[in-house]
Motif scaffolding. Structure first.
Motif, mmCIF file in Angstrom:
data_model
loop_
_atom_site.group_PDB
_atom_site.id
_atom_site.type_symbol
_atom_site.label_atom_id
_atom_site.label_comp_id
_atom_site.label_asym_id
_atom_site.label_seq_id
_atom_site.Cartn_x
_atom_site.Cartn_y
_atom_site.Cartn_z
ATOM 1 N N PHE A 85 39.016 40.012 55.490
ATOM 2 C CA PHE A 85 39.438 39.687 54.126
ATOM 3 C C PHE A 85 38.325 39.995 53.136
ATOM 4 N N LYS A 86 38.682 40.091 51.864
ATOM 5 C CA LYS A 86 37.680 40.306 50.819
ATOM 6 C C LYS A 86 37.958 39.387 49.638
ATOM 7 N N VAL A 87 36.902 39.085 48.886
ATOM 8 C CA VAL A 87 37.018 38.230 47.712
ATOM 9 C C VAL A 87 37.456 39.091 46.532
ATOM 10 N N VAL A 88 38.448 38.608 45.772
ATOM 11 C CA VAL A 88 38.962 39.348 44.623
ATOM 12 C C VAL A 88 38.568 38.667 43.317
ATOM 13 N N LYS A 89 38.723 37.352 43.252
ATOM 14 C CA LYS A 89 38.404 36.602 42.034
ATOM 15 C C LYS A 89 37.511 35.421 42.359
ATOM 16 N N VAL A 90 36.695 35.035 41.395
ATOM 17 C CA VAL A 90 35.859 33.848 41.506
ATOM 18 C C VAL A 90 36.105 32.984 40.281
ATOM 19 N N ALA A 91 36.482 31.755 40.508
ATOM 20 C CA ALA A 91 36.722 30.796 39.423
ATOM 21 C C ALA A 91 37.670 31.378 38.371
ATOM 22 N N GLY A 92 38.668 32.126 38.813
ATOM 23 C CA GLY A 92 39.670 32.678 37.895
ATOM 24 C C GLY A 92 39.267 33.972 37.216
ATOM 25 N N ALA A 93 38.036 34.439 37.420
ATOM 26 C CA ALA A 93 37.583 35.687 36.806
ATOM 27 C C ALA A 93 37.468 36.762 37.880
ATOM 28 N N SER A 94 37.910 37.960 37.533
ATOM 29 C CA SER A 94 37.872 39.069 38.482
ATOM 30 C C SER A 94 36.434 39.416 38.849
ATOM 31 N N LEU A 95 36.199 39.604 40.149
ATOM 32 C CA LEU A 95 34.853 39.943 40.624
ATOM 33 C C LEU A 95 34.408 41.305 40.088
ATOM 34 N N LEU A 96 35.359 42.227 39.941
ATOM 35 C CA LEU A 96 35.037 43.549 39.408
ATOM 36 C C LEU A 96 34.639 43.475 37.940
ATOM 37 N N ALA A 97 35.342 42.624 37.168
ATOM 38 C CA ALA A 97 35.000 42.451 35.747
ATOM 39 C C ALA A 97 33.621 41.810 35.596
ATOM 40 N N LEU A 98 33.307 40.862 36.469
ATOM 41 C CA LEU A 98 31.976 40.249 36.444
ATOM 42 C C LEU A 98 30.906 41.288 36.779
ATOM 43 N N PHE A 99 31.208 42.137 37.771
ATOM 44 C CA PHE A 99 30.258 43.164 38.206
ATOM 45 C C PHE A 99 29.994 44.186 37.099
ATOM 46 N N LYS A 100 31.059 44.564 36.385
ATOM 47 C CA LYS A 100 30.913 45.563 35.318
ATOM 48 C C LYS A 100 30.380 44.959 34.033
ATOM 49 N N GLY A 101 30.284 43.630 33.973
ATOM 50 C CA GLY A 101 29.771 42.975 32.765
ATOM 51 C C GLY A 101 30.821 42.783 31.688
ATOM 52 N N LYS A 102 32.076 42.960 32.007
ATOM 53 C CA LYS A 102 33.130 42.806 31.001
ATOM 54 C C LYS A 102 33.460 41.342 30.758
ATOM 55 N N LYS A 103 33.185 40.503 31.761
ATOM 56 C CA LYS A 103 33.444 39.077 31.627
ATOM 57 C C LYS A 103 32.250 38.297 32.122
ATOM 58 N N GLU A 104 32.186 37.032 31.727
ATOM 59 C CA GLU A 104 31.192 36.136 32.296
ATOM 60 C C GLU A 104 31.916 35.070 33.093
ATOM 61 N N LYS A 105 31.224 34.566 34.096
ATOM 62 C CA LYS A 105 31.845 33.559 34.946
ATOM 63 C C LYS A 105 32.041 32.275 34.141
ATOM 64 N N PRO A 106 33.271 31.736 34.142
ATOM 65 C CA PRO A 106 33.500 30.510 33.390
ATOM 66 C C PRO A 106 32.765 29.323 34.013
ATOM 67 N N ARG A 107 32.096 28.570 33.164
ATOM 68 C CA ARG A 107 31.374 27.369 33.615
ATOM 69 C C ARG A 107 32.196 26.152 33.221
ATOM 70 N N HIS A 108 32.730 25.459 34.219
ATOM 71 C CA HIS A 108 33.492 24.248 33.897
ATOM 72 C C HIS A 108 33.277 23.163 34.895
ATOM 73 N N VAL A 114 41.381 35.349 47.623
ATOM 74 C CA VAL A 114 41.063 36.229 48.751
ATOM 75 C C VAL A 114 42.266 37.118 49.039
ATOM 76 N N ALA A 115 41.989 38.390 49.341
ATOM 77 C CA ALA A 115 43.042 39.340 49.719
ATOM 78 C C ALA A 115 42.678 39.953 51.063
ATOM 79 N N GLY A 116 43.628 40.682 51.648
ATOM 80 C CA GLY A 116 43.348 41.400 52.888
ATOM 81 C C GLY A 116 42.357 42.518 52.633
ATOM 82 N N PHE A 117 41.802 43.048 53.718
ATOM 83 C CA PHE A 117 40.737 44.043 53.588
ATOM 84 C C PHE A 117 41.262 45.469 53.726
#
Length: 163
Positions: free
Chosen positions: A140-163, A122-125
């Motif tokens: 505040f705003k969310v920046v990363k989820v489970a170590g993956a950037s929220l923007l990269a997930l949104f753009k489809g560059k990464k997939e959310k790691p399942r562990h 989480v970062a400041g807004f």
């Protein structure tokens, strides 16, 4: 006719005008000037905020730029008037001190990448502890989820790691 108690000629001219109290001047005035400045700097709002130590007590991040936390629940916050929308957000419990904060989830559909009990960064807004725009009480705003950037997930560059 009695004479007045004093005549204008008996007192110097400056006696009749209110003299302005100025700062002390001279070779031995440094201590007085320094102490006066030190006391009166606290009247400045920005100085007081930076030096009073409340940033350690009341800021959930405790003067850090980012913080990690666990998602407690997902929310929809109604936008302030005149806008009409449901802004997607989530309640996050910070790991470092256990405080619960409300965090905005940016971008369309990004709430789907966030599940309860996920670890988020989480970062400041952007307004130094103030709510932004039409989202009430959300600092505040969310920046990363489970170590993956929220923007990269949104753009489809990464997939959310399942562990």
């Amino acid at each position: 006719f009695s004479t007045p108690f004093f005549s204008f000629s008996s007192f110097p001219l400056f006696f009749y005008f209110k003299m302005a109290k100025t700062k002390p001047r001279g070779i031995r005035a440094a201590r007085k000037l320094r102490n006066h400045r030190r006391e009166n700097r606290w009247a400045d709002k920005n100085y007081k905020k930076a030096h009073s130590g409340t940033v350690w007590k009341h800021n959930p991040f405790q003067a850090a730029s980012h913080a990690k936390g666990i998602v407690v629940e997902k929310l929809g916050i109604e936008a302030k008037q005149p806008n009409s929308a449901i802004r997607k957000a989530c309640r996050v419990q910070l790991i470092k001190n256990g405080k619960k904060i409300t965090c905005f989830v940016p971008n369309d559909g990004c709430l789907n990448f966030i599940d309860e009990n996920d670890e988020v960064l989480v970062a400041g807004f952007g307004r130094s502890g103030h709510a932004v725009g039409d989202i009430p009480g959300c600092r505040f705003k969310v920046v990363k989820v489970a170590g993956a950037s929220l923007l990269a997930l949104f753009k489809g560059k990464k997939e959310k790691p399942r562990h």
